[in-house]
Design a protein around this motif. Structure first.
Motif, mmCIF file in Angstrom:
data_model
loop_
_atom_site.group_PDB
_atom_site.id
_atom_site.type_symbol
_atom_site.label_atom_id
_atom_site.label_comp_id
_atom_site.label_asym_id
_atom_site.label_seq_id
_atom_site.Cartn_x
_atom_site.Cartn_y
_atom_site.Cartn_z
ATOM 1 N N LEU A 5 2.976 -4.275 8.186
ATOM 2 C CA LEU A 5 1.755 -4.560 7.432
ATOM 3 C C LEU A 5 1.959 -5.766 6.526
ATOM 4 C CD1 LEU A 5 0.818 -0.921 6.328
ATOM 5 C CD2 LEU A 5 -0.025 -2.165 8.324
ATOM 6 N N SER A 6 0.865 -6.374 6.097
ATOM 7 C CA SER A 6 0.928 -7.478 5.155
ATOM 8 C C SER A 6 1.177 -6.931 3.747
ATOM 9 C CB SER A 6 -0.393 -8.259 5.162
ATOM 10 O OG SER A 6 -1.448 -7.444 4.658
ATOM 11 N N ILE A 7 1.535 -7.808 2.816
ATOM 12 C CA ILE A 7 1.798 -7.377 1.445
ATOM 13 C C ILE A 7 0.544 -6.778 0.814
ATOM 14 C CG2 ILE A 7 1.369 -9.703 0.566
ATOM 15 C CD1 ILE A 7 3.652 -6.933 -0.931
ATOM 16 N N LYS A 8 -0.630 -7.283 1.151
ATOM 17 C CA LYS A 8 -1.864 -6.735 0.585
ATOM 18 C C LYS A 8 -2.078 -5.300 1.037
ATOM 19 C CE LYS A 8 -4.327 -11.137 0.052
ATOM 20 N NZ LYS A 8 -5.530 -11.915 0.447
ATOM 21 N N LYS A 9 -1.835 -5.030 2.316
ATOM 22 C CA LYS A 9 -2.048 -3.679 2.842
ATOM 23 C C LYS A 9 -0.985 -2.712 2.309
ATOM 24 C CE LYS A 9 -4.467 -5.031 7.075
ATOM 25 N NZ LYS A 9 -4.449 -5.039 8.563
ATOM 26 N N VAL A 10 0.251 -3.182 2.231
ATOM 27 C CA VAL A 10 1.312 -2.340 1.679
ATOM 28 C C VAL A 10 1.033 -2.048 0.208
ATOM 29 C CG1 VAL A 10 3.751 -2.249 1.058
ATOM 30 C CG2 VAL A 10 3.072 -3.093 3.299
#
Length: 226
Positions: A5-10
């Motif tokens: 996942l991307s940092i935003k989703k994490v």
């Protein structure tokens, strides 16, 4: 599932997990006080474990700017800085408390800490939530997730200020600047190494020493000077 996942989703998943754990005590309120404490302790530990799992599974795909730009990434340096950070954090806490006392005239006591100690005295198992589960979750939420998301738009320092302010507000202790500067210090530890483990080590260690000191004062029946 929940990998690469991307940092935003994490970050979003981490914050949502934190909120779930933060409000979990309300789910146990219909039961006995001991069960409330036990349930809260278990959810804190599970929440921390869940955040570590999210981080490990998405470490490469969700690397933050701070983590990518870090230079001092040696495990030895991370360990030494984390250990020294325990004592530096306590010094910072004492200094800010002293400044607050000099300005406001109020005694440098923390209602949040006193409440936690009262719960630990009622059920020692809660010490796991305050010295391990809580600090780990707070570092993943307020340092890695918030700074990692906000710094994309504002740079590290403004992100650190915002996350530290929110870190202080969430404690609801009446000592805004104490928790603010603690949060800012942990953010600096994170920035120096690009590893969240550095601030986690310092945060967990500081909480542990504070709890031990408070318990010693309690069982020795020692009152701090007013």
């Amino acid at each position: 599932m929940l990998t690469n996942l991307s940092i935003k989703k994490v970050s979003l998943a981490t914050v949502l997990l934190y909120l779930l754990v933060f409000f979990s005590p309300y789910a146990f309120q219909p039961f006995s006080p001991n069960l409330v404490i036990l349930g809260t302790t278990v959810t804190y530990i599970l929440g921390a474990a869940g955040m570590i799992w999210l981080y490990m599974k998405n470490k490469k795909s969700a690397a933050t700017i701070t983590e990518r730009e870090a230079k001092l990434t040696s495990p030895v340096f991370i360990f030494l800085l984390g250990i020294s950070g325990i004592f530096l954090a306590m010094i910072i806490q004492a200094v800010v408390f002293s400044i607050e006392t000099a300005i406001t005239g109020e005694q440098p006591s923390s209602q949040n800490t006193q409440n936690i100690i009262a719960i630990i005295l009622a059920n020692p198992l809660f010490i796991l939530a305050t010295t391990i589960g809580g600090p780990i979750m707070e570092e993943f939420v307020f340092r890695r997730s918030m700074i990692g998301t906000i710094e994309t738009y504002s740079g590290f320092w403004l992100a650190a200020v915002i996350s530290s302010a929110l870190f202080s507000v969430i404690h609801q202790d009446g000592h805004f600047f104490v928790y603010f500067f603690m949060g800012l210090f942990f953010a600096i530890l994170y920035k120096m190494t690009g590893k969240i483990w550095t601030s986690i080590l310092a945060h967990c260690g500081m909480n542990t020493l504070v709890v031990i000191a408070q318990l010693i004062l309690h069982y020795a029946n020692i009152e701090l000077p007013q």
